[in-house]
Design a protein around this motif. Structure first.
Motif, PDB file in Angstrom:
ATOM      1  N   CYS A  64       0.511  -0.726   0.132  1.00 51.81           N
ATOM      2  CA  CYS A  64       0.085  -0.378  -0.254  1.00 51.81           C
ATOM      3  C   CYS A  64       1.001   1.318   0.288  1.00 51.81           C
ATOM      4  O   CYS A  64       1.744   1.514   1.023  1.00 51.81           O
ATOM      5  N   ILE A 101      -6.249   0.372   4.563  1.00 48.70           N
ATOM      6  CA  ILE A 101      -6.255  -0.196   3.850  1.00 48.70           C
ATOM      7  C   ILE A 101      -5.173  -1.074   4.078  1.00 48.70           C
ATOM      8  O   ILE A 101      -5.754  -2.510   4.229  1.00 48.70           O
ATOM      9  N   VAL A 194      -1.611  -1.393  -3.767  1.00 48.57           N
ATOM     10  CA  VAL A 194      -2.640  -0.612  -4.439  1.00 48.57           C
ATOM     11  C   VAL A 194      -2.038   0.132  -3.266  1.00 48.57           C
ATOM     12  O   VAL A 194      -1.040   1.182  -2.547  1.00 48.57           O
ATOM     13  N   ASP A 196      -2.793   5.164  -3.246  1.00 46.06           N
ATOM     14  CA  ASP A 196      -4.262   6.639  -3.731  1.00 46.06           C
ATOM     15  C   ASP A 196      -2.901   7.595  -4.192  1.00 46.06           C
ATOM     16  O   ASP A 196      -2.112   7.893  -3.837  1.00 46.06           O
ATOM     17  N   VAL A 221      -6.961   4.039  -5.943  1.00 50.63           N
ATOM     18  CA  VAL A 221      -8.016   4.502  -5.100  1.00 50.63           C
ATOM     19  C   VAL A 221      -7.730   6.371  -4.841  1.00 50.63           C
ATOM     20  O   VAL A 221      -6.973   6.906  -4.640  1.00 50.63           O
ATOM     21  N   ILE A 242     -11.070   2.751  -8.119  1.00 54.14           N
ATOM     22  CA  ILE A 242     -11.782   2.928  -7.492  1.00 54.14           C
ATOM     23  C   ILE A 242     -11.622   4.641  -7.477  1.00 54.14           C
ATOM     24  O   ILE A 242     -11.163   5.345  -6.821  1.00 54.14           O
ATOM     25  N   ASP A 316     -12.643   3.530   3.014  1.00 56.83           N
ATOM     26  CA  ASP A 316     -11.147   2.553   2.854  1.00 56.83           C
ATOM     27  C   ASP A 316     -11.857   0.854   3.393  1.00 56.83           C
ATOM     28  O   ASP A 316     -10.887   0.432   2.455  1.00 56.83           O
ATOM     29  N   ALA A 319     -12.760  -0.966  -0.093  1.00 58.73           N
ATOM     30  CA  ALA A 319     -11.201  -1.131  -0.700  1.00 58.73           C
ATOM     31  C   ALA A 319     -10.332  -1.920  -0.382  1.00 58.73           C
ATOM     32  O   ALA A 319     -10.129  -3.091  -1.132  1.00 58.73           O
ATOM     33  N   CYS A 323      -9.655  -5.241  -2.836  1.00 56.30           N
ATOM     34  CA  CYS A 323      -7.837  -5.909  -2.665  1.00 56.30           C
ATOM     35  C   CYS A 323      -8.019  -7.459  -2.378  1.00 56.30           C
ATOM     36  O   CYS A 323      -7.549  -8.473  -2.729  1.00 56.30           O
TER      37      CYS A 323
END
Length: 370
Positions: A64, A101, A194, A196, A221, A242, A316, A319, A323
């Motif tokens: 992340c 996340i 992932v 953001d 995200v 997303i 979150d 998401a 995932c």
């Protein structure tokens, strides 16, 4: 002993000790070191091992990348009156989209790594200590002595709905392209990445390029309408984007006042290279694409009813569940979205940003039919 049996025994020894030497493997299996080296090379070619330190595929983390903040929530005790003082209660917790996340995933038993930045201050130390206590890998995190750790302050009405939020996240500009380049080995051995959109535009572009080269699935995200400007034009290599309706409107540069306009905007963004989109719609649920092209490939799901205690972190959680599902159960986006809606509803029902009682069986034991 057959070659298959030798490989299986080799994998079991490596599973027990990923840093075991080839000489020790040879001694344990009664083989020459050169024979062990040959088996390891074969296992790497078959993607049953992932190179140095013998990383095992089923223990690859979800990596992340993005924000890890100190969240402050101020909740009004009555209807909010603007331009004057309002009685409220305050709470503090750890937040940030990428961090939230990662925490959801770690609590659900999935290996998680966090690439973020903090200040060398008490808030940063607390953020890192909390993440470490959950088993989140922090090996790639930057600690910056000249900047304060990120903060996010949300003002909620008496029903727990957000009225306004203020974010101090300048330090994430330090997560630049050079930072991404330094983390490429970590990203390439991830089960999924992932990121953001608290990251700078050039950084997001570098993450996309790196995931594309390494053939690692990438989930982006969105975090707010203004930060949609940080999404590159070319989304080739993005497995999933997303975002909510407002963020989608910001991306295409026009209002989306009808379902037809919404569907057209989804198709437009997919044409920019993203394989699939999920558009979250609050109490109205989500819509998602199902491969292929055309309006008939857009599916809508309704959100389960729930009593809202606090909206912070619900997106979150959604998401994170998506995932989790992609990593554990493959490409079924409908299943992923149903799990996301359920975990989001659970999170809406608690005051914490991440539900404190998640476990490895939380998503597999959910009733997804109601």
């Amino acid at each position: 002993m057959s070659e298959h049996s030798k490989k299986q025994q080799l994998l079991e020894l490596i599973r027990a000790n990923p840093f075991i030497s080839q000489q020790d493997l040879a001694a344990s299996l009664g083989l020459s070191r050169s024979a062990v080296a040959g088996y390891i090379a074969g296992l790497i070619r078959e993607r049953k091992l992932l190179g140095r330190a013998y990383v095992l595929p089923d223990r690859r983390p979800v990596t992340c990348i993005g924000a890890a903040n100190l969240d402050r929530k101020l909740r009004s005790l009555a209807g909010i009156a603007m331009h004057t003082s309002n009685p409220a209660i305050q709470s503090e917790s750890f937040g940030g989209v990428a961090r939230n996340i990662a925490e959801n995933l770690a609590r659900m038993g999935t290996p998680a790594a966090l690439l973020t930045a903090t200040g060398k201050d008490s808030s940063g130390a607390a953020l890192l200590a909390h993440a470490k206590s959950l088993g989140i890998d922090l090996g790639g995190t930057l600690q910056l002595p000249d900047l304060a750790s990120g903060t996010y302050t949300a003002v909620l009405d008496q029903d727990g709905e957000m009225v306004v939020a203020l974010a101090d996240m300048a330090l994430y500009d330090r997560l630049d392209r050079a930072f991404v380049d330094s983390c490429q080995a970590r990203l390439a051995t991830s089960a999924l990445v992932v990121a953001d959109l608290n990251l700078p535009l050039d950084t997001v572009d570098a993450v996309i390029a790196g995931a594309r080269r390494a053939e690692v699935p990438l989930v982006l995200v969105a975090v707010s309408e203004p930060k949609m400007a940080r999404l590159p034009r070319d989304l080739s290599g993005v497995r999933l984007l997303i975002l909510n309706r407002g963020e989608l409107a910001a991306r295409v540069g026009r209002e989306l006042s009808s379902e037809t306009e919404l569907d057209a905007a989804v198709a437009e963004v997919r044409a920019q290279g993203a394989r699939d989109l999920i558009v979250t719609r609050g109490a109205d649920g989500v819509l998602f694409t199902r491969g292929g092209t055309g309006e008939d490939r857009i599916v809508r799901l309704y959100a389960p009813g729930t009593d809202v205690v606090d909206v912070t972190g619900a997106g979150d959680a959604f998401a994170a569940a998506v995932c989790w599902s992609l990593v554990h159960d493959g490409e079924d986006l409908e299943l992923a979205c149903r799990r996301g809606l359920k975990l989001s509803a659970l999170t809406l029902g608690v005051t914490e940003t991440v539900h404190p009682r998640l476990g490895p069986d939380t998503l597999t034991n959910m009733n997804l039919q109601d």
